[in-house]
Every structure is written in C-alpha cells, then in structure tokens.
Design a protein around this motif. Structure first.
Motif, mmCIF file in Angstrom:
data_model
loop_
_atom_site.group_PDB
_atom_site.id
_atom_site.type_symbol
_atom_site.label_atom_id
_atom_site.label_comp_id
_atom_site.label_asym_id
_atom_site.label_seq_id
_atom_site.Cartn_x
_atom_site.Cartn_y
_atom_site.Cartn_z
ATOM 1 N N SER A 157 39.582 49.433 25.762
ATOM 2 C CA SER A 157 39.663 50.885 25.626
ATOM 3 C C SER A 157 39.890 51.526 26.989
ATOM 4 O O SER A 157 39.602 50.938 28.036
ATOM 5 C CB SER A 157 38.377 51.419 24.998
ATOM 6 N N ALA A 158 40.361 52.758 26.965
ATOM 7 C CA ALA A 158 40.582 53.488 28.209
ATOM 8 C C ALA A 158 39.256 53.698 28.957
ATOM 9 O O ALA A 158 39.210 53.655 30.192
ATOM 10 C CB ALA A 158 41.245 54.829 27.906
ATOM 11 N N GLU A 159 38.170 53.924 28.205
ATOM 12 C CA GLU A 159 36.860 54.116 28.828
ATOM 13 C C GLU A 159 36.420 52.863 29.577
ATOM 14 O O GLU A 159 35.941 52.937 30.711
ATOM 15 C CB GLU A 159 35.821 54.470 27.761
ATOM 16 N N LEU A 160 36.590 51.698 28.940
ATOM 17 C CA LEU A 160 36.211 50.445 29.590
ATOM 18 C C LEU A 160 37.109 50.169 30.787
ATOM 19 O O LEU A 160 36.636 49.722 31.841
ATOM 20 C CB LEU A 160 36.282 49.294 28.585
ATOM 21 N N ALA A 161 38.394 50.421 30.641
ATOM 22 C CA ALA A 161 39.333 50.203 31.748
ATOM 23 C C ALA A 161 38.944 51.047 32.966
ATOM 24 O O ALA A 161 38.966 50.571 34.101
ATOM 25 C CB ALA A 161 40.749 50.541 31.302
ATOM 26 N N ALA A 162 38.563 52.285 32.711
ATOM 27 C CA ALA A 162 38.168 53.167 33.821
ATOM 28 C C ALA A 162 36.893 52.660 34.480
ATOM 29 O O ALA A 162 36.778 52.657 35.711
ATOM 30 C CB ALA A 162 37.977 54.588 33.301
ATOM 31 N N ALA A 163 35.930 52.223 33.674
ATOM 32 C CA ALA A 163 34.657 51.737 34.219
ATOM 33 C C ALA A 163 34.864 50.493 35.074
ATOM 34 O O ALA A 163 34.192 50.314 36.095
ATOM 35 C CB ALA A 163 33.680 51.447 33.087
ATOM 36 N N LEU A 164 35.786 49.633 34.665
ATOM 37 C CA LEU A 164 36.038 48.377 35.384
ATOM 38 C C LEU A 164 37.145 48.518 36.416
ATOM 39 O O LEU A 164 37.504 47.528 37.063
ATOM 40 C CB LEU A 164 36.404 47.271 34.388
ATOM 41 N N GLN A 165 37.693 49.727 36.556
ATOM 42 C CA GLN A 165 38.775 50.008 37.502
ATOM 43 C C GLN A 165 39.968 49.091 37.253
ATOM 44 O O GLN A 165 40.525 48.483 38.167
ATOM 45 C CB GLN A 165 38.269 49.872 38.947
ATOM 46 N N LEU A 166 40.355 49.014 35.992
ATOM 47 C CA LEU A 166 41.485 48.183 35.581
ATOM 48 C C LEU A 166 42.635 49.064 35.118
ATOM 49 O O LEU A 166 42.432 50.046 34.394
ATOM 50 C CB LEU A 166 41.078 47.245 34.441
ATOM 51 N N ALA A 167 43.841 48.688 35.516
ATOM 52 C CA ALA A 167 45.049 49.377 35.071
ATOM 53 C C ALA A 167 45.839 48.449 34.154
ATOM 54 O O ALA A 167 45.586 47.240 34.094
ATOM 55 C CB ALA A 167 45.900 49.787 36.276
ATOM 56 N N GLU A 168 46.767 49.015 33.437
ATOM 57 C CA GLU A 168 47.615 48.233 32.531
ATOM 58 C C GLU A 168 48.271 47.083 33.299
ATOM 59 O O GLU A 168 48.860 47.267 34.364
ATOM 60 C CB GLU A 168 48.697 49.138 31.942
ATOM 61 N N GLY A 169 48.106 45.861 32.769
ATOM 62 C CA GLY A 169 48.703 44.683 33.390
ATOM 63 C C GLY A 169 47.813 43.960 34.388
ATOM 64 O O GLY A 169 48.124 42.830 34.791
ATOM 65 N N ASP A 170 46.715 44.603 34.809
ATOM 66 C CA ASP A 170 45.766 43.918 35.687
ATOM 67 C C ASP A 170 45.108 42.740 34.937
ATOM 68 O O ASP A 170 45.065 42.718 33.698
ATOM 69 C CB ASP A 170 44.661 44.873 36.153
ATOM 70 N N PHE A 171 44.586 41.808 35.711
ATOM 71 C CA PHE A 171 43.891 40.674 35.092
ATOM 72 C C PHE A 171 42.394 40.975 34.971
ATOM 73 O O PHE A 171 41.799 41.626 35.822
ATOM 74 C CB PHE A 171 44.117 39.387 35.899
ATOM 75 N N ALA A 172 41.825 40.436 33.901
ATOM 76 C CA ALA A 172 40.378 40.513 33.680
ATOM 77 C C ALA A 172 39.910 39.144 33.185
ATOM 78 O O ALA A 172 40.708 38.326 32.711
ATOM 79 C CB ALA A 172 40.031 41.590 32.660
ATOM 80 N N ARG A 173 38.614 38.902 33.310
ATOM 81 C CA ARG A 173 38.033 37.662 32.799
ATOM 82 C C ARG A 173 37.002 38.042 31.739
ATOM 83 O O ARG A 173 36.223 38.981 31.926
ATOM 84 C CB ARG A 173 37.385 36.861 33.925
ATOM 85 N N PHE A 174 36.972 37.292 30.636
ATOM 86 C CA PHE A 174 36.052 37.657 29.552
ATOM 87 C C PHE A 174 35.477 36.420 28.890
ATOM 88 O O PHE A 174 36.017 35.314 28.975
ATOM 89 C CB PHE A 174 36.773 38.526 28.501
ATOM 90 N N ILE A 175 34.339 36.634 28.229
ATOM 91 C CA ILE A 175 33.731 35.635 27.360
ATOM 92 C C ILE A 175 33.173 36.351 26.135
ATOM 93 O O ILE A 175 32.935 37.549 26.164
ATOM 94 C CB ILE A 175 32.592 34.844 28.050
ATOM 95 N N ASN A 176 32.968 35.577 25.098
ATOM 96 C CA ASN A 176 32.374 36.100 23.862
ATOM 97 C C ASN A 176 30.857 36.006 23.962
ATOM 98 O O ASN A 176 30.313 34.948 24.274
ATOM 99 C CB ASN A 176 32.905 35.270 22.692
ATOM 100 N N LEU A 177 30.165 37.111 23.702
ATOM 101 C CA LEU A 177 28.696 37.117 23.773
ATOM 102 C C LEU A 177 28.036 36.806 22.441
ATOM 103 O O LEU A 177 26.842 36.546 22.400
ATOM 104 C CB LEU A 177 28.196 38.488 24.267
ATOM 105 N N ASP A 178 28.760 36.856 21.345
ATOM 106 C CA ASP A 178 28.159 36.631 20.023
ATOM 107 C C ASP A 178 27.777 35.177 19.841
ATOM 108 O O ASP A 178 28.452 34.285 20.351
ATOM 109 C CB ASP A 178 29.126 37.068 18.922
#
Length: 340
Positions: A319-340
């Motif tokens: 979401s745009a809110e999460l992108a802003a919080a993480l200082q991420l722009a379109e096309g930037d890389f992020a790392r993620f894992i599933n918490l469930d």
C-alpha cells in the motif's frame, strides 16, 4: 501501524523506561544511564560504518507506534560477542568412570566454564510492552532481526546464538544461583546481575570454579533447572526452535537457562525471506507479511496485510501508506517473510 527502525539518541528516555519495565535478569538493558547511552552510541556507529566481516558492532532497533509516536519495544543483534568482554557459559559434558576389575561403568554429567561462543552473533534485547503483545507484534519483533541479517549477511557470524532466561522458583529467584552464591560468589543475585549489565564481568573469571563440576553433587533443585527456561520464555524458545535453533548443551552461568544456536544460512526466516521489487497499489492480502526495506542506517520494517506477493509478476504489492513508512518507491527492492 508499528514500525521498526534503528535506535537514535532521541530514544534514550524511552529505552530507559523499557529497561525499568523489563525488570531484573534482563542484563542486556541495565537501568544505568551511562551504559544505555553507550549502547545507543555503539548502535549508531554500527549502523553507519562500512564493514566486510563481523566485529564489535551492535544493532539495536526500536518498535514505534506510528499513531502515537510511542516506543513500545526493542530488539537487537550483537555481531560478534566476546571479542572485548568475555562471554562465559557452562558447557554440559559427560565423563566416564570405569573399573574393569569391579565391572563398574558410571556416566557422570559435568559443567565446565568456557568461552566457546566467542565471535558468534547473538540475537538479544527483545522486549515488547504487554499491551502490544498481540496480532503478531511479538513474532515480528523477533523475526525482523532475521530480515536485517539476511539483507546484510557479511556483518554477521556464521553461527547465531540466543541466550534464554532460566527457570525461577516461587520467589522469582533462580535455584541454580543459590549453590553458586554460597560456594563461590558470596554476593546476591541483584548485585551480580547489575555488574554484568554494566559490563563488569571480571569477577566471573576471578571467582567461578576453574575445574569441571560434577552435576550430581549439586542440590536437587539446582540440578532440576539445568537447561530449563523461565515460564514466560517458553513461547520465545518455541519460536526459535521452529526457526531451526538447537540447544547444544551450553547454559547460563547464573540461572542455567539454555543457549540455543543455528547457522545463519539455515535459520528458517533467513532462508525463506525473499528480496523482490515493489509495486505500490492498495491491497488487502490474505496473509500477514513482515516487510523491510534494504537500507542499513535507514532500515525500516513493518507488518500487516497491506502487502502481498504476486507470484506471477515476482513483485511485492504494498500500500502507499506502507511504502511511505518504509521509504520505498515504485521499483525499489524490499525483503519480506510470511508471519502467519
């Protein structure tokens, strides 16, 4: 939204309050202004220095409630323990006493003082305020360290350890401590706890037994808690065991809690984390994801269902809110894992 970020000098008052709330036995956060200020300064240096191998660096993060601005938790990683201040453990061993003449063979357990984990990385200093212990926040606070380590592996050792709090009696005191105090240290537990918290550990080498201790000679109540964790620590241990951590026989000197270990590359959240480009769109995923940017000094991470992985496009939709919080722009890389 809850956001993880590196600690700053402005967080001193909040860190001190967490140190107070965490109580005795939480030696990595002593209620000691100079020590806490040093931890913050050390972390700030570690986040901003270029390194190619693990050294005397510590990474301390805070968990911030983005709505209230309140600091509600903390979590940390030591890159290489024991390089300047020794890290002591008891190692559990078994010795054989055998008499062929009498046809007697005894296997006896012993405890030996050691520094075997010198140079290992340590995950530590995890605390979350009780009112926030819900909705994956505790799990996120633990696992976010693995996202950071997966993104910056050169900063950490191949072996990662975690020291678990040991069992206590009805009065909240570790039974293992009593015999140790009576025979070797002659100081009370709060005093020893405080000394360790402020980095004064010379008394361990000076006063602790230098030869193997036969476990069978200890009081029964001390024997029974060797390798056992505090009731409140059982969920944390279970979580780490699911990550692949194992107890190899090393225990804490004072409360006999187990130290568990894993190879960095084998930690489940490290191995399963994905580094992918992001696309920004409103999304409501089915799973709860922990998402982090790939920065160092500006590292930020959060979690929720406002992100989902598009398997076909190999992109992380956030979401745009999460992108802003993480200082991420379109096309930037992020790392993620599933918490469930």
């Amino acid at each position: 939204m809850l956001l993880i970020r590196p600690i700053t000098t402005a967080d001193f008052a909040a860190l001190k309050q967490i140190a107070v709330e965490s109580g005795p036995g939480f030696t990595s956060l002593p209620v000691h202004d100079e020590r806490l200020q040093h931890k913050i300064a050390h972390a700030s240096h570690s986040f901003n220095v270029d390194v190619s191998a693990p050294g005397d660096h510590g990474y301390l993060f805070v968990l911030e409630d983005c709505i209230t601005g309140e600091i509600v938790g903390t979590t940390g990683i030591e890159a290489a323990v024991g390089l300047h201040t020794p890290l002591y453990h008891f190692q559990q061993n078994t010795v054989i006493h055998h008499s062929a003449e009498l046809n007697v063979l005894n296997q006896l357990k012993t405890l030996t003082l050691c520094n075997d984990y010198t140079g290992a990385s340590e995950i530590c200093t995890l605390f979350l305020r009780e009112s926030y212990r819900r909705n994956h926040a505790g799990r996120f606070l633990s696992k976010v360290r693995f996202l950071f380590m997966a993104e910056h592996p050169q900063r950490f050792s191949d072996i990662v350890i975690a020291e678990m709090r040991g069992a206590t009696n009805a009065e909240g005191k570790p039974p293992f401590w009593n015999w140790l105090q009576n025979l070797f240290l002659t100081i009370d537990f709060p005093t020893a706890d405080k000394l360790i918290g402020v980095g004064k550990k010379a008394f361990i080498a000076e006063l602790m037994p230098r030869h193997p201790i036969y476990v069978g000679l200890l009081p029964t109540e001390a024997q029974q808690v060797i390798g056992q964790v505090h009731e409140n620590t059982k969920p944390a241990l279970k979580m780490l065991e699911k990550e692949g951590f194992k107890h190899r026989g090393y225990i804490d000197l004072f409360d006999a809690g187990p130290t568990v270990e894993a190879r960095l590359q084998d930690i489940r959240s490290v191995a399963l984390s994905r580094r992918v480009p992001v696309t920004i769109k409103e999304v409501r995923g089915e799973r709860t994801l922990a998402v982090a940017n790939t920065a160092l000094s500006e590292f930020k991470a959060s979690f929720g269902k406002n992100a989902q992985f598009d398997e076909q496009q190999q992109q992380l939709q956030i979401s745009a809110e999460l992108a802003a919080a993480l200082q991420l722009a379109e096309g930037d890389f992020a790392r993620f894992i599933n918490l469930d």
